[in-house]
Design a protein around this motif. Structure first.
Motif, PDB file in Angstrom:
ATOM      1  N   ILE B 246       0.844  -1.189   0.000  1.00 35.23           N
ATOM      2  CA  ILE B 246       0.000   0.000   0.000  1.00 35.23           C
ATOM      3  C   ILE B 246       0.885   1.247   0.000  1.00 35.23           C
ATOM      4  O   ILE B 246       2.107   1.146   0.051  1.00 35.23           O
ATOM      5  N   SER B 250      -2.899   5.851   0.036  1.00 36.06           N
ATOM      6  CA  SER B 250      -4.048   5.009  -0.298  1.00 36.06           C
ATOM      7  C   SER B 250      -4.719   4.424   0.942  1.00 36.06           C
ATOM      8  O   SER B 250      -5.900   4.094   0.906  1.00 36.06           O
ATOM      9  N   HIS B 251      -3.981   4.264   2.011  1.00 35.29           N
ATOM     10  CA  HIS B 251      -4.541   3.629   3.203  1.00 35.29           C
ATOM     11  C   HIS B 251      -4.187   4.434   4.441  1.00 35.29           C
ATOM     12  O   HIS B 251      -3.185   5.150   4.456  1.00 35.29           O
ATOM     13  N   SER B 252      -4.978   4.261   5.486  1.00 36.25           N
ATOM     14  CA  SER B 252      -4.673   4.914   6.760  1.00 36.25           C
ATOM     15  C   SER B 252      -3.878   3.942   7.633  1.00 36.25           C
ATOM     16  O   SER B 252      -3.759   2.755   7.319  1.00 36.25           O
ATOM     17  N   THR B 254      -4.783   2.840  10.450  1.00 37.77           N
ATOM     18  CA  THR B 254      -5.728   1.850  10.967  1.00 37.77           C
ATOM     19  C   THR B 254      -5.923   0.727   9.944  1.00 37.77           C
ATOM     20  O   THR B 254      -5.963  -0.450  10.301  1.00 37.77           O
ATOM     21  N   ASP B 255      -6.033   1.126   8.667  1.00 32.50           N
ATOM     22  CA  ASP B 255      -6.173   0.111   7.603  1.00 32.50           C
ATOM     23  C   ASP B 255      -4.965  -0.827   7.616  1.00 32.50           C
ATOM     24  O   ASP B 255      -5.093  -2.050   7.538  1.00 32.50           O
ATOM     25  N   ALA B 258      -5.021  -3.167  10.411  1.00 29.20           N
ATOM     26  CA  ALA B 258      -6.085  -4.152  10.198  1.00 29.20           C
ATOM     27  C   ALA B 258      -5.637  -5.237   9.227  1.00 29.20           C
ATOM     28  O   ALA B 258      -5.867  -6.432   9.443  1.00 29.20           O
ATOM     29  N   ILE B 259      -4.946  -4.837   8.153  1.00 27.87           N
ATOM     30  CA  ILE B 259      -4.458  -5.819   7.173  1.00 27.87           C
ATOM     31  C   ILE B 259      -3.369  -6.694   7.807  1.00 27.87           C
ATOM     32  O   ILE B 259      -3.336  -7.918   7.645  1.00 27.87           O
ATOM     33  N   ARG B 264      -8.790  -7.289   8.463  1.00 27.62           N
ATOM     34  CA  ARG B 264      -9.382  -6.872   7.204  1.00 27.62           C
ATOM     35  C   ARG B 264      -8.650  -7.535   6.056  1.00 27.62           C
ATOM     36  O   ARG B 264      -7.439  -7.730   6.117  1.00 27.62           O
ATOM     37  N   ALA B 266      -6.957  -7.682   2.493  1.00 24.09           N
ATOM     38  CA  ALA B 266      -6.233  -6.670   1.740  1.00 24.09           C
ATOM     39  C   ALA B 266      -6.989  -6.337   0.455  1.00 24.09           C
ATOM     40  O   ALA B 266      -7.505  -7.232  -0.195  1.00 24.09           O
TER      41      ALA B 266
END
Lengths: 348, 266
Positions: B246, B250-252, B254-255, B258-259, B264, B266
């Protein structure tokens, strides 16, 4: 490390105070930093001080003949201490230096006298013996990964036993040897002071080894290996190769020490090692080289050897029992190591 | 999917040749799978962060790239040519410099000696060739230059023993050494883990300076704010595989977490 740059003022306040506290220099901490930077400084101060005190106590002390005697008394242990310094710089220790020297000396003297080979071949044979002994110690330290203390404690006994087995305890007299072997005992005069060739050989060795340690990559690698073996390895230094070369160099220096010893006593005696093993460590330690490795100089070691020589000589001129000399050397060792510990406590 | 996201994440990827590539690396330790077909591309002038939970295969991946471990399968390409590193020295010689977490500096030696440790320069002429004298003055000068080039302003005196330096300054010495000598790739293993706030910022600035000089950096870190501050792309390892790659845009954070933890997809 000035904190004058514009940081965010309010939040960094306590942080800055802490740093200021750490940066605070007292005369004592400044002295410590200087001693830390120049490890040979403290033994130099001690030596000058000792010479002045002993000179005042007894006017015979500063007599050229007496000074000459001190240098001659120091020549053998001073040479062995060079080998010892190299090994201690790698965070090792060599208890077998005296034993290696005597083995090389006896083989040189006895083979030369018995077979009648040229003296130069006898000396080369001694060099080979020194190198072989060094290689053996080095092999055990690098390949079998045994602690140098244990390795050399073992080889101390092995080499001493080999020497006595080979010689059956017999001394070779200087008079029976070719002149070249006792050449290291010949004296010459510089400015009213007599020096022996052996003392000169020792000084040349100091210059050579000091030059190598200070100015070559190998010298730096010796320090780096003693300082932090793993860091040296990660920096691309072949640690075992450096260690092996140090033990080989030590063996060669010990063989030269053997030659100096023959000249000094005008004989080759299998019992000559005596206290030399430990005395060489004493000189190194008093000279400011750290037993933990990576710190120290050969010049410090020379000063350390001279300090021991001056103390022994001065105390004996002052009429003190020989045991008080030994007592004083013991005190010197403990003081020297305490100072080393204190110096090493520099701000991290 | 791991390969396709790479291209999506870096718009310029198609036009530029990666300096370092790993293709389907597999490494097993007995029955434990450390790496399960991991691929990675490192482009010139970028900071690629590698994050992942404990046991996700970050360390194994880095060890394979720097020669500390040999992958069972897969290949590594440097400048498009396959390379086979059997020991750290091989990677080192090929131009991949690693700054280890344990800071491989020699405490009693000064800054300049540390920068040149293991590759001292000799003096010119007979002094160097016969007497093997090292060029102390020249090395000090180059060390000063190197530190200035990297924007390391906290180290003025290159003759100070490294043990007198703070943690951040030591880290700077280690990074400066890695960046010197025309290295192609610099790998930093948790460079800020042991440092305070101010020192961490200095090291992060140093990473940016490296990138600005065109030296690509692989950064392994647990610290999400640090990763998001300096990384151009973030490779997320999960269970021995690359979950995705990433970018901080594109991502935070937190994202990313999570991944990383599997909360979460991907």
């Amino acid at each position: 490390m000035s904190q004058s740059t514009q940081q965010v003022p309010a939040t960094t306040g306590p942080h800055d105070l802490a740093e200021e506290f750490l940066d605070r220099t007292t005369p004592l901490s400044r002295l410590r930093n200087v001693l830390h930077r120049y490890p040979a400084l403290s033994p130099a101060i001690v030596l000058v001080f000792a010479v002045i005190v002993f000179g005042l106590l007894n006017e015979r002390f500063l007599n050229p003949a007496n000074l000459s005697l001190i240098t001659q008394q120091v020549a053998v242990v001073g040479t062995l201490a060079i080998a010892q310094t190299l090994i201690i710089l790698t965070a090792g220790i060599d208890l077998s230096v005296g034993a290696v020297m005597v083995l090389a000396m006896m083989i040189t003297a006895q083979v030369t006298v018995q077979t009648g080979i040229p003296a130069i071949l006898g000396l080369l044979l001694g060099l080979v013996v020194g190198l072989a002994a060094g290689a053996f110690n080095g092999f055990l330290v690098t390949k079998l990964r045994l602690p140098p203390f244990i390795v050399t404690l073992g080889t101390l006994n092995i080499f001493l036993a080999l020497t006595l087995l080979y010689t059956a305890g017999a001394t070779v007299r200087g008079g029976d040897m070719p002149d070249l072997l006792t050449w290291s005992g010949t004296t010459f005069n510089i400015g009213g002071v007599n020096f022996t060739t052996g003392v000169l050989m020792m000084l040349v060795l100091y210059f050579v080894i000091a030059f190598i340690l200070n100015n070559t990559s190998w010298g730096r690698h010796v320090y780096a290996v003693g300082d932090d073996k793993e860091a040296a390895r990660l920096a691309g230094i072949r640690v075992n190769r450096v260690l092996m070369s140090v033990y080989l160099a030590a063996g060669a220096i010990l063989a030269i020490g053997a030659w100096i010893q023959i000249g000094r006593s005008n004989a080759a005696s299998p019992n000559a090692s005596g206290d030399l093993n430990l005395d060489s460590i004493t000189a190194v330690v008093i000279g400011g080289t750290s037993l933990f490795g990576g710190r120290g100089t050969v010049w410090g070691t020379l000063l350390g050897a001279l300090i021991v020589g001056v103390f022994r000589n001065g105390l004996s001129l002052a009429g003190l029992d020989v045991l008080w000399q030994t007592f004083a050397v013991g005190v010197l060792i403990i003081v020297a190591v305490s100072v080393d510990q204190w110096i090493r406590k520099v701000r991290k | 999917m791991t390969l396709t996201t790479d291209a999506a994440a870096t718009p310029a990827a198609e036009t530029r040749q990666p300096i370092l590539q790993a293709r389907n690396l597999v490494k097993t330790y007995g029955r434990v799978v450390g790496l399960d077909g991991v691929s990675l591309d490192l482009y010139p002038g970028e900071v690629l962060a590698i994050i992942g939970d404990n046991g996700a295969g970050k360390s194994t991946l880095i060890k394979c790239l720097t020669g500390a471990e040999v992958a069972d399968e897969g290949e590594i390409l440097l400048d498009g040519k396959p390379v086979h590193f059997k020991r750290p020295q091989d990677a080192h010689l090929a131009g991949i410099e690693t700054v280890y977490q344990t800071l491989a500096v020699s405490p009693a030696l000064d800054v300049a000696s540390n920068l040149f440790l293991g590759r001292e320069e000799r003096r010119k002429g007979i002094l160097g060739s016969v007497f093997r004298m090292v060029d102390k003055k020249g090395m000090r000068k180059k060390a000063r230059q190197q530190l200035a080039d990297l924007g390391i302003t906290t180290l003025q005196d290159v003759t100070v023993p490294v043990e007198n330096l703070s943690g951040g300054q030591r880290q700077a010495v280690a990074v400066a050494r890695a960046a010197a000598f025309g290295s192609k790739v610099v790998v930093l293993d948790e460079p800020t883990a042991a440092l305070g706030v101010r020192e961490s910022n200095q090291v992060l600035q140093l990473v940016k300076n490296l990138r600005d000089r065109g030296i690509p950096v692989i950064l392994i870190s647990h610290n999400m704010p640090h990763v998001f501050e300096v990384a151009d792309r973030i490779h997320i390892q999960r269970l021995g595989k690359c979950a995705t790659t990433i970018t901080p845009q594109s991502h935070s954070m937190t994202d990313a977490v999570a991944i990383m933890t599997g909360a979460r997809k991907a």
